[in-house]
Design an enzyme around this catalytic site. Sequence first.
Site, PDB file in Angstrom:
ATOM      1  N   HIS A 141      21.224  21.208 -53.912  1.00  0.00           N
ATOM      2  CA  HIS A 141      22.628  20.806 -53.907  1.00  0.00           C
ATOM      3  C   HIS A 141      22.779  19.285 -53.893  1.00  0.00           C
ATOM      4  O   HIS A 141      21.894  18.555 -53.450  1.00  0.00           O
ATOM      5  CB  HIS A 141      23.345  21.394 -52.691  1.00  0.00           C
ATOM      6  CG  HIS A 141      22.775  20.920 -51.381  1.00  0.00           C
ATOM      7  ND1 HIS A 141      23.050  19.685 -50.847  1.00  0.00           N
ATOM      8  CD2 HIS A 141      21.920  21.513 -50.523  1.00  0.00           C
ATOM      9  CE1 HIS A 141      22.411  19.541 -49.709  1.00  0.00           C
ATOM     10  NE2 HIS A 141      21.708  20.626 -49.477  1.00  0.00           N
ATOM     11  N   GLU A 248      19.776  27.911 -46.415  1.00  0.00           N
ATOM     12  CA  GLU A 248      18.864  26.964 -45.780  1.00  0.00           C
ATOM     13  C   GLU A 248      18.142  27.627 -44.606  1.00  0.00           C
ATOM     14  O   GLU A 248      18.525  28.714 -44.156  1.00  0.00           O
ATOM     15  CB  GLU A 248      19.666  25.733 -45.326  1.00  0.00           C
ATOM     16  CG  GLU A 248      18.866  24.609 -44.687  1.00  0.00           C
ATOM     17  CD  GLU A 248      17.786  24.020 -45.575  1.00  0.00           C
ATOM     18  OE1 GLU A 248      16.750  24.714 -45.748  1.00  0.00           O
ATOM     19  OE2 GLU A 248      17.964  22.886 -46.059  1.00  0.00           O
TER      20      GLU A 248
END
Length: 356
Positions: A141, A248
């Site tokens: 990202h 994550e």
Amino acid sequence: MFTMIGQHATGAGHWSGWSMLKLLLLMSFPTLSLTAPPSVSHPIASSESESMKSLAALKTMAPKYRFTAVPGYFQMAGRGPRNEVPTMPGMGLIDQPYPTDEAFDPQRSKQPWERFVNLLNSWNESEKGKAAYKLIYVTRHGQGYHNAKESDVGSAEWETRWVMLNGDDNSTWFDSHLTLEGIRQAMTMNAFWQDAATTLKLPLPRRYYASPLARCLETCKFSFEGIELPPGQEKPPFKPIIKELLRERLHFHTCDRRRNGTWIRENFPEFEFEEGFVDEDVYWKTEGRETLQEHAARTMALLEDVFEHDDEQIISFSTHSGTIAALIKATGHEDFFVEPGNVVPFLIKGEIIQPN
């Protein structure tokens, strides 16, 4: 053919008017679609135990595949002590002859990417029932507000003072959104895809997968939406699938606690949820941290799912640095680090070790 903007390889070196409009809208309305973050002490949903059991079961299922990274086809120009890898021109595909070239390209007129896709097709045809090969474009990202805060105060202070807070007086990093720099990075990737697909015939993903955290949903959307291909080139539909296992590393950082599925559905209606997606975030931890080994096991479960249920051989993951590290460990890939807003190729072989 390519110019470099920061760490990003692009072709024309500019954004489309459509992309610029998105940036102007976000600059004008920086809090668009934001909701107040929950308190860090807010109790986790009562379904936690069952959901955590299901996640543990996924990670401990008897594997059907053995996953390995296939070397020798892509160049990664790492630099610095962490071997930081940027987006490479042409995705770093090494221009080399393949055994399949003679039948596919006797006139030697095809682009390297066309010849490589033909090679990938031939592997999957010839080893059907024994192995499957996928090329996965893995994007970290763009810069989030948590990244910006850590860069501002340093890693030591970030870990000891800020990670359990939802934000400060200037920004919110609970389930962090992209900063303006993160949006720029994602749009630079959009320009990269537009140019490479048009001039190099680099294939766009046939399937898009994204972590449910806001910064990955935004990165996926800004990176791939609105790409236009020349007549005659098929454009895959942009209908990303949200997968919990792409998130994550699980720990107590508020930046890694996601919003609920209702918020995601309202703000990203073009995204689909994987089957069984739980509305509330029942995986975020108030203490402790998932180890790299545990994260790698979770990532192998992700690969098992994708290799078993998705026939597409060129796909994309929009994810996080920790998940990329877990993917490296799960596949035995050479170690490297990806800065925010860059994309790298993983060529992965899934050898079938437990047939149906």
